[in-house]
Scaffold this motif. Structure first.
Motif, mmCIF file in Angstrom:
data_model
loop_
_atom_site.group_PDB
_atom_site.id
_atom_site.type_symbol
_atom_site.label_atom_id
_atom_site.label_comp_id
_atom_site.label_asym_id
_atom_site.label_seq_id
_atom_site.Cartn_x
_atom_site.Cartn_y
_atom_site.Cartn_z
ATOM 1 N N ARG A 193 0.802 -1.217 0.000
ATOM 2 C CA ARG A 193 0.000 0.000 0.000
ATOM 3 C C ARG A 193 0.842 1.278 0.000
ATOM 4 N NH1 ARG A 193 -2.922 -3.661 3.044
ATOM 5 N NH2 ARG A 193 -2.040 -3.082 5.064
ATOM 6 N N TYR A 194 0.390 2.208 -0.832
ATOM 7 C CA TYR A 194 0.985 3.542 -0.942
ATOM 8 C C TYR A 194 2.441 3.520 -1.397
ATOM 9 C CZ TYR A 194 -3.345 4.881 1.231
ATOM 10 O OH TYR A 194 -4.683 5.043 1.484
ATOM 11 N N THR A 195 2.835 2.424 -2.043
ATOM 12 C CA THR A 195 4.088 2.407 -2.784
ATOM 13 C C THR A 195 3.729 2.523 -4.266
ATOM 14 O OG1 THR A 195 4.204 0.027 -3.214
ATOM 15 C CG2 THR A 195 5.001 0.798 -1.074
ATOM 16 N N PRO A 196 4.676 2.887 -5.114
ATOM 17 C CA PRO A 196 4.354 2.987 -6.543
ATOM 18 C C PRO A 196 3.912 1.661 -7.159
ATOM 19 C CG PRO A 196 6.383 4.161 -6.065
ATOM 20 C CD PRO A 196 6.038 3.397 -4.825
ATOM 21 N N MET A 197 4.205 0.542 -6.498
ATOM 22 C CA MET A 197 3.858 -0.761 -7.057
ATOM 23 C C MET A 197 2.675 -1.400 -6.341
ATOM 24 S SD MET A 197 6.002 -0.840 -9.469
ATOM 25 C CE MET A 197 5.900 -2.516 -10.107
ATOM 26 N N GLN A 198 1.844 -0.611 -5.666
ATOM 27 C CA GLN A 198 0.702 -1.199 -4.970
ATOM 28 C C GLN A 198 -0.187 -1.948 -5.960
ATOM 29 O OE1 GLN A 198 -1.235 2.036 -2.994
ATOM 30 N NE2 GLN A 198 -2.282 2.778 -4.810
ATOM 31 N N THR A 199 -0.724 -3.069 -5.491
ATOM 32 C CA THR A 199 -1.496 -3.939 -6.373
ATOM 33 C C THR A 199 -2.806 -4.322 -5.712
ATOM 34 O OG1 THR A 199 -1.415 -6.011 -7.653
ATOM 35 C CG2 THR A 199 -0.334 -6.026 -5.515
ATOM 36 N N MET A 200 -3.847 -4.486 -6.507
ATOM 37 C CA MET A 200 -5.171 -4.861 -6.004
ATOM 38 C C MET A 200 -5.287 -6.375 -5.972
ATOM 39 S SD MET A 200 -6.707 -1.949 -5.473
ATOM 40 C CE MET A 200 -8.445 -2.379 -5.364
ATOM 41 N N VAL A 201 -5.833 -6.899 -4.869
ATOM 42 C CA VAL A 201 -5.993 -8.343 -4.732
ATOM 43 C C VAL A 201 -7.398 -8.677 -4.252
ATOM 44 C CG1 VAL A 201 -3.536 -8.622 -4.184
ATOM 45 C CG2 VAL A 201 -5.204 -8.424 -2.321
#
Length: 371
Positions: free
Chosen positions: A91-99
């Protein structure tokens, strides 16, 4: 600060589920690097394609396997598939991902997780090094081959669960029923918001008989008493306890580590189980009647009593020293479809850490309920 470098994909060097390993020619053409691309984050880069790399760890010779990380594919900014999940990891990193997490209100397992209160005595094995995973499984299967095993990948080290080639091979060999990525980690067969919900998912979604909780590859240690990522093992054992599980603590030992603080019983095990842990657990050690029992194992036993049992007892925590027979465990370890290595040492070079992990697995198999 991040170190960014740009390059071109020269070739694909190999892959495993969720991961592609690539040869990259850096801009200017004077150097090549190997790099890892996580399909969940970037898709699969093609030969000839430009990629943007994070080379921080490679340039500082840190323990990432010697690989740079693919961050972006500037010429392939394709729209992602429809996002099903509502939970965000990294979360709140440039690589955050939805799961699509098992505890997501919109997910198929939400009703199960909402109603779950207990893991009903399921044994939960905890270790601080990811290299313990195949050895623990070897110990479980040496005792009871049919048990269903779930691995909970916690978020103290590598966040992408896909980074673990061991876990991928164990899944392919049907030695693991599921990988559940918990906390900020992502990419398992199932996703969970916490270790607690991951353990409930292991029991009630996967139908596991035994759960194993370990951080991913990339344990961070500083040489200080508390500055190591494996201290999270105590939190996992606390979760097992409040959910009515049976906690089993894997002892980290070595007969070959050149560092005095890790010879015999590691000071990390002493810290986690002797000082950080607030609940009783079983501490599997080699049984005295075992033909392999020798001065090393006697020394480990004494260290456990002095460094774990005694300080824990002063705080009112009464751990159980559990004697486990090691018969057949070496064969079970050698039969595993993954190469056994820990801290750069193989099973032949340093068998003790793998033996004690297998003892923890056998202990759990003995405790697992029978139909």
């Amino acid at each position: 600060m991040l170190r960014w470098e740009r390059g071109t994909v020269k070739s694909a060097l190999g892959s495993w589920p969720g991961v592609d390993r690539l040869e990259i020619e850096l801009e200017g053409g004077e150097e090549t690097l190997t790099a890892i691309a996580y399909r969940e984050l970037t898709g699969t880069p093609r030969t000839g394609e430009t990629v943007l790399l994070n080379t921080n760890a490679v340039r500082r010779d840190l323990g990432t396997g010697g690989d740079a990380m693919v961050v972006a594919r500037p010429d392939s900014l394709q729209a992602a598939d429809e996002i099903v999940g509502h939970m965000v990891k990294a979360r709140y990193t440039p690589m955050q991902t939805m799961v699509d997490a098992i505890d997501d209100p919109a997910g198929e397992h939400y009703e199960t997780l909402r109603d779950a209160r207990s893991i009903e005595g399921m044994p939960v094995i905890v270790a601080d090094l990811h290299s313990s995973l195949p050895a623990i499984i070897a110990g479980i299967r040496a005792q009871r081959r049919s048990l269903r095993i779930a691995y909970v990948h916690s978020d103290a080290a590598a966040l992408p669960a896909a980074y673990s080639r061991s876990a991928a091979r164990l899944r392919e060999a049907d030695l693991l029923s599921a990988v559940i990525s918990a906390g900020q980690s992502f990419g398992g067969d199932l996703e969970a918001v916490t270790v607690h919900s991951a353990l409930l998912g292991a029991k009630h979604v996967v139908g596991a008989d035994v759960a194993i909780v370990i951080q991913g590859p990339g344990n961070l240690g500083t040489g200080t008493g508390w500055g190591f990522s494996g201290v999270q093992a105590a939190e996992a054992l606390h979760a097992a306890s409040v959910l009515d599980g049976q906690g089993i603590a894997t002892l980290r030992v070595s007969d070959a580590d050149e560092r005095e603080r890790h010879r015999g019983l590691s000071h990390h095990s002493a810290t986690v189980y002797g000082r950080a842990l607030l609940t009783e657990v079983q501490l599997p050690v080699l049984a005295r009647h075992d033909s392999r029992y020798n001065g090393f194992h006697e020394s480990v036993r004494k260290q456990v009593k002095t460094s774990i049992l005694k300080p824990a007892k002063k705080r009112g925590v009464l751990h159980q020293l559990t004697e486990i027979d090691g018969k057949g465990l070496r064969d079970a370890l050698e039969d595993m479809p993954v190469r056994m290595t820990t801290m750069g040492r193989t099973l032949a070079e340093d068998p003790s850490p793998f033996l004690y992990a297998a003892l923890a697995g056998r202990c759990a198999a003995k405790l697992a309920p029978r139909d």
